[in-house]
Design a protein around this motif. Structure first.
Motif, PDB file in Angstrom:
ATOM      1  N   ALA A 142      54.815  39.098  30.017  1.00  0.00           N
ATOM      2  CA  ALA A 142      55.255  39.316  28.637  1.00  0.00           C
ATOM      3  C   ALA A 142      56.685  39.853  28.590  1.00  0.00           C
ATOM      4  CB  ALA A 142      54.309  40.277  27.927  1.00  0.00           C
ATOM      5  N   ASP A 143      57.019  40.762  29.498  1.00  0.00           N
ATOM      6  CA  ASP A 143      58.368  41.341  29.528  1.00  0.00           C
ATOM      7  C   ASP A 143      59.426  40.299  29.862  1.00  0.00           C
ATOM      8  OD1 ASP A 143      57.348  43.802  28.892  1.00  0.00           O
ATOM      9  OD2 ASP A 143      57.430  44.609  30.935  1.00  0.00           O
ATOM     10  N   HIS A 144      59.004  39.186  30.474  1.00  0.00           N
ATOM     11  CA  HIS A 144      59.932  38.110  30.814  1.00  0.00           C
ATOM     12  C   HIS A 144      59.794  36.917  29.868  1.00  0.00           C
ATOM     13  CE1 HIS A 144      60.222  40.519  34.467  1.00  0.00           C
ATOM     14  NE2 HIS A 144      61.310  39.850  34.776  1.00  0.00           N
ATOM     15  N   GLY A 145      59.289  37.174  28.668  1.00  0.00           N
ATOM     16  CA  GLY A 145      59.224  36.128  27.656  1.00  0.00           C
ATOM     17  C   GLY A 145      58.045  35.192  27.779  1.00  0.00           C
ATOM     18  N   GLY A 146      57.068  35.542  28.640  1.00  0.00           N
ATOM     19  CA  GLY A 146      55.926  34.662  28.860  1.00  0.00           C
ATOM     20  C   GLY A 146      54.784  34.921  27.903  1.00  0.00           C
ATOM     21  N   PHE A 147      53.695  34.199  28.121  1.00  0.00           N
ATOM     22  CA  PHE A 147      52.593  34.153  27.160  1.00  0.00           C
ATOM     23  C   PHE A 147      51.260  34.233  27.890  1.00  0.00           C
ATOM     24  CE2 PHE A 147      49.658  32.005  24.259  1.00  0.00           C
ATOM     25  CZ  PHE A 147      49.977  32.622  23.057  1.00  0.00           C
ATOM     26  N   VAL A 148      50.258  34.818  27.219  1.00  0.00           N
ATOM     27  CA  VAL A 148      48.936  34.986  27.820  1.00  0.00           C
ATOM     28  C   VAL A 148      47.866  34.384  26.914  1.00  0.00           C
ATOM     29  CG1 VAL A 148      47.232  36.614  28.713  1.00  0.00           C
ATOM     30  CG2 VAL A 148      49.687  37.134  28.928  1.00  0.00           C
ATOM     31  N   GLY A 149      47.162  33.369  27.419  1.00  0.00           N
ATOM     32  CA  GLY A 149      45.975  32.852  26.769  1.00  0.00           C
ATOM     33  C   GLY A 149      44.756  33.506  27.404  1.00  0.00           C
ATOM     34  N   VAL A 150      43.875  34.041  26.588  1.00  0.00           N
ATOM     35  CA  VAL A 150      42.718  34.787  27.081  1.00  0.00           C
ATOM     36  C   VAL A 150      41.504  33.865  27.139  1.00  0.00           C
ATOM     37  CG1 VAL A 150      41.274  36.825  26.754  1.00  0.00           C
ATOM     38  CG2 VAL A 150      43.673  36.866  26.024  1.00  0.00           C
ATOM     39  N   THR A 151      40.847  33.842  28.308  1.00  0.00           N
ATOM     40  CA  THR A 151      39.692  32.974  28.479  1.00  0.00           C
ATOM     41  C   THR A 151      38.392  33.709  28.166  1.00  0.00           C
ATOM     42  OG1 THR A 151      38.574  31.428  29.972  1.00  0.00           O
ATOM     43  CG2 THR A 151      39.376  33.470  30.936  1.00  0.00           C
ATOM     44  N   MET A 152      37.328  32.927  28.003  1.00  0.00           N
ATOM     45  CA  MET A 152      36.005  33.511  27.759  1.00  0.00           C
ATOM     46  C   MET A 152      35.026  33.085  28.845  1.00  0.00           C
ATOM     47  SD  MET A 152      34.522  31.099  24.726  1.00  0.00           S
ATOM     48  CE  MET A 152      33.899  29.473  25.194  1.00  0.00           C
ATOM     49  N   PHE A 153      35.534  32.584  29.979  1.00  0.00           N
ATOM     50  CA  PHE A 153      34.680  32.114  31.067  1.00  0.00           C
ATOM     51  C   PHE A 153      33.854  33.297  31.575  1.00  0.00           C
ATOM     52  CE2 PHE A 153      34.180  30.381  35.520  1.00  0.00           C
ATOM     53  CZ  PHE A 153      33.421  29.279  35.151  1.00  0.00           C
ATOM     54  N   THR A 154      32.548  33.240  31.385  1.00  0.00           N
ATOM     55  CA  THR A 154      31.722  34.442  31.559  1.00  0.00           C
ATOM     56  C   THR A 154      31.692  35.023  32.972  1.00  0.00           C
ATOM     57  OG1 THR A 154      29.735  33.028  31.661  1.00  0.00           O
ATOM     58  CG2 THR A 154      30.254  34.069  29.548  1.00  0.00           C
ATOM     59  N   PRO A 155      31.853  34.229  34.056  1.00  0.00           N
ATOM     60  CA  PRO A 155      31.912  34.884  35.372  1.00  0.00           C
ATOM     61  C   PRO A 155      33.041  35.905  35.497  1.00  0.00           C
ATOM     62  CG  PRO A 155      31.463  32.552  35.647  1.00  0.00           C
ATOM     63  CD  PRO A 155      31.790  32.752  34.192  1.00  0.00           C
ATOM     64  N   PHE A 156      34.052  35.810  34.632  1.00  0.00           N
ATOM     65  CA  PHE A 156      35.185  36.728  34.697  1.00  0.00           C
ATOM     66  C   PHE A 156      35.139  37.802  33.618  1.00  0.00           C
ATOM     67  CE2 PHE A 156      37.593  32.588  35.927  1.00  0.00           C
ATOM     68  CZ  PHE A 156      36.936  32.545  37.149  1.00  0.00           C
ATOM     69  N   LEU A 157      34.207  37.691  32.666  1.00  0.00           N
ATOM     70  CA  LEU A 157      34.066  38.698  31.618  1.00  0.00           C
ATOM     71  C   LEU A 157      33.242  39.893  32.108  1.00  0.00           C
ATOM     72  CD1 LEU A 157      33.374  36.603  28.383  1.00  0.00           C
ATOM     73  CD2 LEU A 157      35.279  38.199  28.713  1.00  0.00           C
ATOM     74  N   LYS A 158      33.466  41.036  31.506  1.00  0.00           N
ATOM     75  CA  LYS A 158      32.833  42.287  31.921  1.00  0.00           C
ATOM     76  C   LYS A 158      31.316  42.178  31.974  1.00  0.00           C
ATOM     77  CE  LYS A 158      32.619  45.629  28.928  1.00  0.00           C
ATOM     78  NZ  LYS A 158      33.048  46.701  27.991  1.00  0.00           N
ATOM     79  N   ASN A 159      30.712  41.561  30.971  1.00  0.00           N
ATOM     80  CA  ASN A 159      29.253  41.479  30.898  1.00  0.00           C
ATOM     81  C   ASN A 159      28.687  40.142  31.376  1.00  0.00           C
ATOM     82  OD1 ASN A 159      28.869  44.108  29.914  1.00  0.00           O
ATOM     83  ND2 ASN A 159      29.394  43.458  27.838  1.00  0.00           N
ATOM     84  N   GLY A 160      29.493  39.351  32.033  1.00  0.00           N
ATOM     85  CA  GLY A 160      29.013  38.118  32.649  1.00  0.00           C
ATOM     86  C   GLY A 160      28.266  37.223  31.681  1.00  0.00           C
ATOM     87  N   VAL A 161      27.134  36.682  32.131  1.00  0.00           N
ATOM     88  CA  VAL A 161      26.380  35.725  31.317  1.00  0.00           C
ATOM     89  C   VAL A 161      25.759  36.373  30.089  1.00  0.00           C
ATOM     90  CG1 VAL A 161      25.886  34.197  33.247  1.00  0.00           C
ATOM     91  CG2 VAL A 161      24.299  36.060  32.705  1.00  0.00           C
TER      92      VAL A 161
END
Length: 324
Positions: free
Chosen positions: A201-220
């Motif tokens: 972000a500090d270098h002008g970039g962008f972040v798209g947030v995923t919802m892929f459950t293996p990577f989410l805190k509460n999983g499935v």
């Protein structure tokens, strides 16, 4: 209010790699999806990727009541006006460029708008997130410069931290994590640290947030509200103009598809095990995008912030990179 806001909003998904068929396309329209980065290359080289693009072109033509091919942001705006979904052709790996710099222009001419440098492992341009990361190669720097020149957005979602950091610093245009989650909520090789999120972000970039459950805190067991929690976490780190959605919808795919994803080059050593894969409750299908807009409002985001997250921010970044 949420339903009307969603109908009026430009909704852009930074990454979909679903099974391309009529049911999916109709679901996109029911969900009010304006445009999406649709994967047409993961492990493929030049020839197979061209075949994938040809197949997608045929699908777009056969489903023209639902779909429109995107070359410019004006095409995305047209898709919104006409009630269709704009298809942005995207790669999740630079392997289709092989060792030829000139292929970058060729794929741009074919309509490719987003290219991820590496998919999980090492290739000619750099290293993915599941290996010891030696950084961006000399050829990688040339590829990135050519992507900047022709107007292809550089994606770093599956890229290793050293390669990503060097690409962010090297690029003359904004780059992105099209689909990632914060490691501050769950430690995983595919998730990004607070420092990495701030750096892009500090270098002008962008972040798209995923919802892929293996990577989410509460999983499935995750819900759309858990997805909003992750968006809020990233939002607080990078600011409201630098965050969007990148669901990583894999709707319709079978176990063989996921087995190919998690093996190096699609067939070699196994890199990881996702376990059970199910999308968060409340946004299990592409038809349920309106539920995400409602959840953002329920989660405390203002209508202006919700519109930016759902697509306006993506539109600005794509126009900056594509130049039109």
């Amino acid at each position: 209010m949420a339903a009307q806001l969603h109908r009026d909003a430009v909704v852009i998904d930074g990454l979909i790699v679903a099974k391309w068929d009529r049911d999916l396309f109709e679901g996109m329209r029911r969900g009010g999806l304006t445009a999406a980065n649709c994967t047409v290359s993961i492990w493929e080289g030049l020839g197979d990727t061209v075949d994938q693009i040809a197949q997608m072109n045929a699908l777009i033509e056969a489903n023209a009541d639902c779909l429109l091919k995107v070359h410019t942001t004006a095409d995305i705006e047209r898709a919104k006006r006409e009630g269709r979904t704009g298809v942005i052709l995207g790669f999740q790996n630079a392997t289709a460029f092989e060792d030829r710099l000139g292929y970058v222009q060729i794929f741009k001419d074919l309509g490719v708008g987003v290219v991820q440098l590496c998919y999980n492992t090492q290739n000619l341009v750099g290293t993915g997130c599941y290996e010891r990361d030696g950084g961006l190669s000399g050829f990688g720097r040339e590829i990135l410069a050519e992507m900047n020149r022709v107007g292809i957005l550089c994606d770093l979602s599956h890229v290793g931290p050293n390669t990503a950091r060097e690409a962010i610093a090297e690029s003359r245009k904004p780059v992105c994590y099209s689909h990632c989650l914060p490691s501050g909520l769950k430690d995983h090789p595919r998730n990004k640290s607070d420092a990495e999120l701030k750096f892009i972000a500090d270098h002008g970039g962008f972040v798209g947030v995923t919802m892929f459950t293996p990577f989410l805190k509460n999983g499935v067991n995750s819900t759309v509200d858990d997805y909003v929690e992750a968006i809020r976490y990233v939002f607080d780190l990078v600011g409201e103009e630098n965050v969007g959605i990148g669901t990583d919808f894999t709707q319709g795919h079978d176990a063989a598809f996921f087995a190919r994803l998690v093996h190096d080059k699609g067939y070699a050593r196994r890199l990881t095990n996702f376990g059970e894969i199910v999308n968060p409750l409340g946004i299990r299908t592409v038809a349920e995008y309106p539920n995400l807009t409602a959840a953002l409002l329920k989660g405390g985001f203002t209508p202006t912030q919700a519109r930016r997250i759902m697509g306006e921010n993506w539109l600005r970044v794509l126009k900056d990179v594509w130049g039109e």
